[in-house]
Design a protein around this motif. Structure first.
Motif, PDB file in Angstrom:
ATOM      1  N   LYS A 161       0.847  -1.204   0.000  1.00  0.00           N
ATOM      2  CA  LYS A 161       0.000   0.000   0.000  1.00  0.00           C
ATOM      3  C   LYS A 161       0.881   1.253   0.000  1.00  0.00           C
ATOM      4  CE  LYS A 161      -4.128  -2.009   0.598  1.00  0.00           C
ATOM      5  NZ  LYS A 161      -3.860  -3.173  -0.277  1.00  0.00           N
ATOM      6  N   LYS A 190      -5.529   6.974  -5.696  1.00  0.00           N
ATOM      7  CA  LYS A 190      -5.138   8.012  -4.736  1.00  0.00           C
ATOM      8  C   LYS A 190      -4.836   7.485  -3.339  1.00  0.00           C
ATOM      9  CE  LYS A 190      -9.794   9.788  -3.624  1.00  0.00           C
ATOM     10  NZ  LYS A 190     -10.467   8.483  -3.812  1.00  0.00           N
ATOM     11  N   ASP A 191      -5.190   6.218  -3.047  1.00  0.00           N
ATOM     12  CA  ASP A 191      -5.026   5.714  -1.678  1.00  0.00           C
ATOM     13  C   ASP A 191      -3.671   5.080  -1.378  1.00  0.00           C
ATOM     14  OD1 ASP A 191      -7.529   6.614  -1.030  1.00  0.00           O
ATOM     15  OD2 ASP A 191      -8.514   4.728  -1.593  1.00  0.00           O
TER      16      ASP A 191
END
Ligand code: MG
Length: 373
Positions: A161, A190-191
């Motif tokens: 991530k 965007k995360d």
């Protein structure tokens, strides 16, 4: 228990006259004891230089080979031996390659101690705070957009991530950098966190601030080593002005360099490499300094599974050990040297509970890639 031998083993995948990109050479050490226990360590440095620092004969009291300083000693007296090595190598050391060599030996001493007491290194360090550590993955961008999209998809498929890119000319041309970051941001959404490593390429404070302004839209998680190493004044101004977190420190050795770096430049993130900064012993001091200066500890780590194991044990036992770098190198020295390589599982690294560092080396890999001059 006494130390009876210290081996400095230089491993290299390409021929000596061919280039290495990342993770294709290594210097590992083995400390042998009269009880049969063997400790392993490594340093991510210049293998030939480190090998010389370990094996060299003494020139005088403060210019001794590290092997000679350890032979006959009790390996459990780690702190005393660390100080003995630093003192005995002072003329060629105190920072840089001699501390890199001491880092490797220190890690091997901790490995012996863990095996001797029958506990993982993280227990010796005071106990683990977590059973797994979140990881981020680094890649060197290619000139080709499709290739970069593919690399990023593979990183995300590992459950990561958080990703970082740097090297391969990144930082040399602002328009090219913007085009690359646009592609990467599109691919990861965007995360997922995205950080960039400039490897000291931006010229000075003013130049770096202009680049930061131009890259602001990409929501960068941190900017790593934006300026040349000795530009502390420029780095402090950038930290104060740019509004993006700044990181650095992978090339620094000992608490003394880290204290100066933290005090003079106030980075948000500090990145010691456990195999260069002075080993597990010195990382404890640097971890404490990071806490005092309010910097997050996110160690650099990009070599074999020995470095990975040392980093994982340390980070498990650090209150601040929440993010670790996981090598993306396909070098056999990363993938195969340690037979029980700590894996990346759904973006996290599990904390092992085997005694010592718990690494098992593949003798075939050592034999195949050992440099014999
Ligand atoms: Mg870096």
């Amino acid at each position: 228990m006494k130390i009876i031998d210290v081996e400095a083993i230089w491993l290299r995948v390409p021929a000596l006259d061919e280039p290495c990109e990342w993770g294709e050479d290594a210097l590992i050490v083995r400390i042998h004891t009269d009880t049969g226990l063997v400790g392993v360590g490594e340093t991510d440095s210049s293998p030939s230089v480190v090998k010389a620092l370990i094996e060299m004969p003494a020139s005088h009291e403060t210019c001794q080979g590290l092997r000679q300083l350890l032979i006959g000693e009790n390996p459990l007296e780690i702190d005393r031996l660390w100080k003995k090595m630093v003192r005995g190598s002072e003329y060629v050391g105190r920072r840089g390659a001699a501390i890199h060599a001491i880092s490797a030996l220190d890690i091997a001493l901790w490995d012996i101690a863990g095996q001797h007491y029958g506990v993982p290194v993280h227990t010796l360090l005071g106990g683990k705070h977590r059973d797994r550590i979140a990881a981020y993955g680094t890649f060197i961008p290619k000139p080709d957009e499709t290739a970069n999209r593919q690399i990023v998809r593979e990183l995300l498929a590992q459950g990561l991530k958080s990703i970082k890119l740097g090297g391969g000319g990144f930082g040399e041309d602002l328009n090219a950098d913007k085009a690359l970051l646009k592609v990467i941001r599109e691919e990861i959404g965007k995360d997922v966190k995205l950080q960039i490593d400039l490897v000291g390429r931006w010229r000075n404070y003013a130049n770096a601030l202009t680049q930061c302004d131009a890259l602001r839209g990409f929501n960068l998680n941190w900017i790593e080593e934006p300026l040349p190493s000795d530009d502390s004044e420029g780095l402090l101004r950038l930290v104060q002005q740019c509004g993006i977190r700044v990181s650095g420190g992978e090339g620094l050795a000992t608490r003394h360099e880290f204290k100066a770096f933290l005090a003079e430049t106030r980075p948000a993130i500090v990145q010691p490499d456990i195999t260069r900064c002075g080993g597990i012993s010195e990382m404890r001091h640097i971890d404490e300094l990071a806490r005092q200066y309010g910097a997050q500890l996110v160690p650099h780590g990009f070599s074999t599974g020995i470095l990975l194991a040392a980093t994982v044990h340390f980070m498990a036992a650090s209150e601040a050990g929440e993010l670790i770098e996981y090598s993306q190198s396909d070098s056999p020295l990363f993938r195969n040297l340690v037979k029980n390589l700590i894996p990346l599982q759904n973006g996290h690294v599990p904390v092992p509970d085997r005694h010592g560092l718990g690494v098992e080396l593949d003798e075939g890999v050592i034999d195949r890639y050992r440099v014999r001059l």
